[in-house]
Design an enzyme around this catalytic site. Structure first.
Site, PDB file in Angstrom:
ATOM      1  N   GLY A 198      -5.711  -2.787  -4.453  1.00  0.00           N
ATOM      2  CA  GLY A 198      -5.494  -3.689  -3.448  1.00  0.00           C
ATOM      3  C   GLY A 198      -4.136  -2.822  -2.714  1.00  0.00           C
ATOM      4  O   GLY A 198      -3.442  -2.006  -3.289  1.00  0.00           O
ATOM      5  N   SER A 199      -3.548  -4.060  -1.992  1.00  0.00           N
ATOM      6  CA  SER A 199      -2.301  -3.307  -0.759  1.00  0.00           C
ATOM      7  C   SER A 199      -1.159  -4.017  -1.597  1.00  0.00           C
ATOM      8  O   SER A 199      -1.048  -5.229  -2.005  1.00  0.00           O
ATOM      9  CB  SER A 199      -2.764  -3.707   0.460  1.00  0.00           C
ATOM     10  N   SER A 200      -0.183  -4.010  -1.412  1.00  0.00           N
ATOM     11  CA  SER A 200       1.556  -4.731  -1.411  1.00  0.00           C
ATOM     12  C   SER A 200       1.447  -6.277  -0.912  1.00  0.00           C
ATOM     13  O   SER A 200       1.563  -6.515  -1.240  1.00  0.00           O
ATOM     14  CB  SER A 200       2.495  -4.003  -0.349  1.00  0.00           C
ATOM     15  N   GLY A 201       0.042  -6.671  -0.333  1.00  0.00           N
ATOM     16  CA  GLY A 201       0.020  -7.791   0.039  1.00  0.00           C
ATOM     17  C   GLY A 201      -0.065  -8.944  -1.292  1.00  0.00           C
ATOM     18  O   GLY A 201      -0.394  -9.974  -1.243  1.00  0.00           O
TER      19      GLY A 201
END
Length: 146
Positions: free
Chosen positions: A71-74
């Site tokens: 997924g994302s850097s989140g």
């Protein structure tokens, strides 16, 4: 008749420290990557990805054994929130190094290792007692007697 109780079996693996420290807890193992943003509930440390094999299970206080982040850097922000909420894993063992997982491990501040000399998915099962000594680069797995 004299019966000898079965002794637990231990296995020791060696790897590379990502974040130092030492922890000992029950393992929670998945062969699927975990998404941070939208994939975990930082309030209770549970996996909430709809089709994930750990959906509904909490990694809080356990040694989380998984391939890595997706997924994302989140990802790092959600695992950081787990640390702040007291719902982080006790330790992490992963197999795929990325900047996302490295940052996530650092902000989670739990003992973390990678690059083990044995396949953790073949050697560690959910429920095994696992001690991670990241400073020494060791993972000691205690299999239940039986």
């Amino acid at each position: 008749m004299n019966e000898t109780a079965a002794q637990p079996r231990t296995i020791t693996l060696h790897g590379r420290k990502v974040v130092g420290g030492k922890a000992r807890a029950e393992a929670l193992v998945t062969t699927q990557t975990i998404s941070g943003w939208g994939g975990i509930n930082e309030r209770d440390g549970s996996v909430i990805e709809l089709h994930h094999e750990l959906n509904g299970q909490s990694f809080a206080g356990k040694v989380l054994v998984f391939p890595g982040a997706k997924g994302s850097s989140g990802w790092s922000a959600y695992f950081h929130m787990c640390r702040l909420n007291g719902t982080a894993p006790a330790a992490m063992i992963f197999t795929r190094m990325t900047t996302k997982i490295a940052l996530g491990a650092v902000v989670t501040r739990v003992p973390t290792v990678t690059e083990l000399d044995g396949d953790p998915f073949e050697l560690i099962e959910t429920g095994d007692l696992v001690e991670v000594d990241a400073d020494a680069g060791t993972v000691t797995i205690t299999k239940p007697s039986g």
